[in-house]
Design an enzyme around this catalytic site. Structure first.
Site, PDB file in Angstrom:
ATOM      1  N   SER A 115       0.761  -0.992  -0.080  1.00 33.18           N
ATOM      2  CA  SER A 115      -0.196  -0.041   0.141  1.00 33.18           C
ATOM      3  C   SER A 115       1.038   1.335   0.117  1.00 33.18           C
ATOM      4  CB  SER A 115      -1.209   0.006   1.332  1.00 33.18           C
ATOM      5  OG  SER A 115      -0.535   0.035   2.966  1.00 33.18           O
ATOM      6  N   LYS A 168       1.210   3.934   7.186  1.00 35.07           N
ATOM      7  CA  LYS A 168       0.564   5.565   5.676  1.00 35.07           C
ATOM      8  C   LYS A 168       0.840   6.572   6.062  1.00 35.07           C
ATOM      9  CE  LYS A 168      -2.561   2.351   3.945  1.00 35.07           C
ATOM     10  NZ  LYS A 168      -1.761   1.504   4.661  1.00 35.07           N
TER      11      LYS A 168
END
Lengths: 204, 204
Positions: free
Chosen positions: B123, B160
């Site tokens: 990701s 993230k």
DNA sequence: TATTATACTGTATATATATTCAGTATTTTA
DNA sequence: TAAAATACTGAATATATATACAGTATAATA
């Protein structure tokens, strides 16, 4: 190795004791005080003699710049140079190319390595290699397909995937769709494999 | 013993490396050169702080009169745990979560850190973070926009980009177009910031 | 909230220090 | 036997170096 005189031995011992006691080498004046000399030049000439006979090194101009040469030393080998990836020229370990060094254990990566290479550009970004990343490079020309190699064509140094197509053809493949494969015909062009990547280090 | 700051650790490491390399301690100017300071007083104040915290002694008036105290020396290398990023649960330092440890200097990255987190998934691939990479994590909840954070929502842990939209809204942004932003309303959901990335390590 | 600690730049200076020069004298080497 | 190395004293000096002082700015602490 020339033989040391008894006075020179006293000076050498004095330096060793002084370092052990204080953590840093003595000045000429310190040696005089310890050994009873009345002129700093006495210490100076003894130091020059010890330097000439290779028992010590003296850093010119530096204060307390005496270092005892210990034959049984020293290199744990865990200072690794960081070399900037310049477009032109081989990434040599010449001092002018070393940006700094990084202290790290010998067995830090799974394979031994020789230096860190600082990456320029994004041609390998899909392999997770970004600008200013440090690639741990093992100097070797033995590489296999899929290895990330540090290759040199003429004076141009680049980091790419290695892919041998045939005995004559090697392709250097970027990991970025904005870049083209570099196809090398070994009969026409000279390809130097400087080494391969065995790891990567990034500092945010 | 008072705790050392990351900058002070850098200075301490610098002294150790300098002594190992040359055989004698650095001057204030030497430290500035090694670490990029522009004023000798930068080195001076760090040295005084290190002296106050009992990591070194400074011989007044003597050039290069720095001596590292024994306990400071052993403090240099450290074993850092590697924790697997499991989808569920906080990445705690409980023994069952530690895959192994890695020895590396304390000031290896620019900021102190607490453990390595092994990455799962892609990701964050456009930020150069790939599967099985090791992120050096500093445990902190003080993060700013753009930081790469280790965040936990309920039992789900993820890496993230952090982006605070307003006092109530935080977005966790992946670096991969195949993934969606995670929008969190702090009034409804509980967001835990476990730490932030201060570096990355990859082993090919 | 005030205070201290941290983290710097920049300038200035007294002094700590390396190093050269001028001697004298003895011992070792070529 | 001449040259070189050893082993010092003593003085002089350029510079390497520690260190103080004056600022600025931010983070941590009480």
């Amino acid at each position: 190795m020339k033989k040391i005189t008894s006075q020179q031995q006293r000076v050498l011992d004095c330096i060793q004791v002084y370092i052990k006691k204080t953590g840093f080498p003595p000045t000429r004046a310190d040696i005089c005080r310890e050994l009873g000399f009345k002129s700093p030049n006495s210490a100076e000439t003894h130091l020059r003699a010890l330097e000439k006979k290779d028992f010590i090194t003296i850093e010119s101009g530096a204060s307390r710049g005496i270092s005892i040469k210990n034959k049984a030393v020293t290199n744990n080998g865990n200072e690794y140079p960081v070399i900037g990836l310049v477009a032109a020229g081989s990434p040599t370990l010449a001092e002018e190319n070393i940006e700094r060094t990084i202290n790290c254990p010998k067995s830090f990566f799974d394979s031994n390595f020789d230096y860190f290479l600082k990456v320029k550009g994004l041609s390998m970004k899909d392999a997770g290699i970004m600008e200013d990343d440090l690639i741990a490079v093992k100097k070797t020309s033995e590489v296999k397909n899929g290895d990330i190699v540090i290759a040199r064509l003429e004076d141009e140094v680049t980091v790419k995937f290695f892919n041998r197509k045939s005995s004559k053809i090697v392709e250097l493949e970027p990991a970025n769709e904005d870049f083209q494969n570099i196809v090398i015909n070994l009969e026409q062009d000279e390809l130097h494999i400087e080494g391969k990547s065995v790891g990567l280090l990034r500092k945010n």
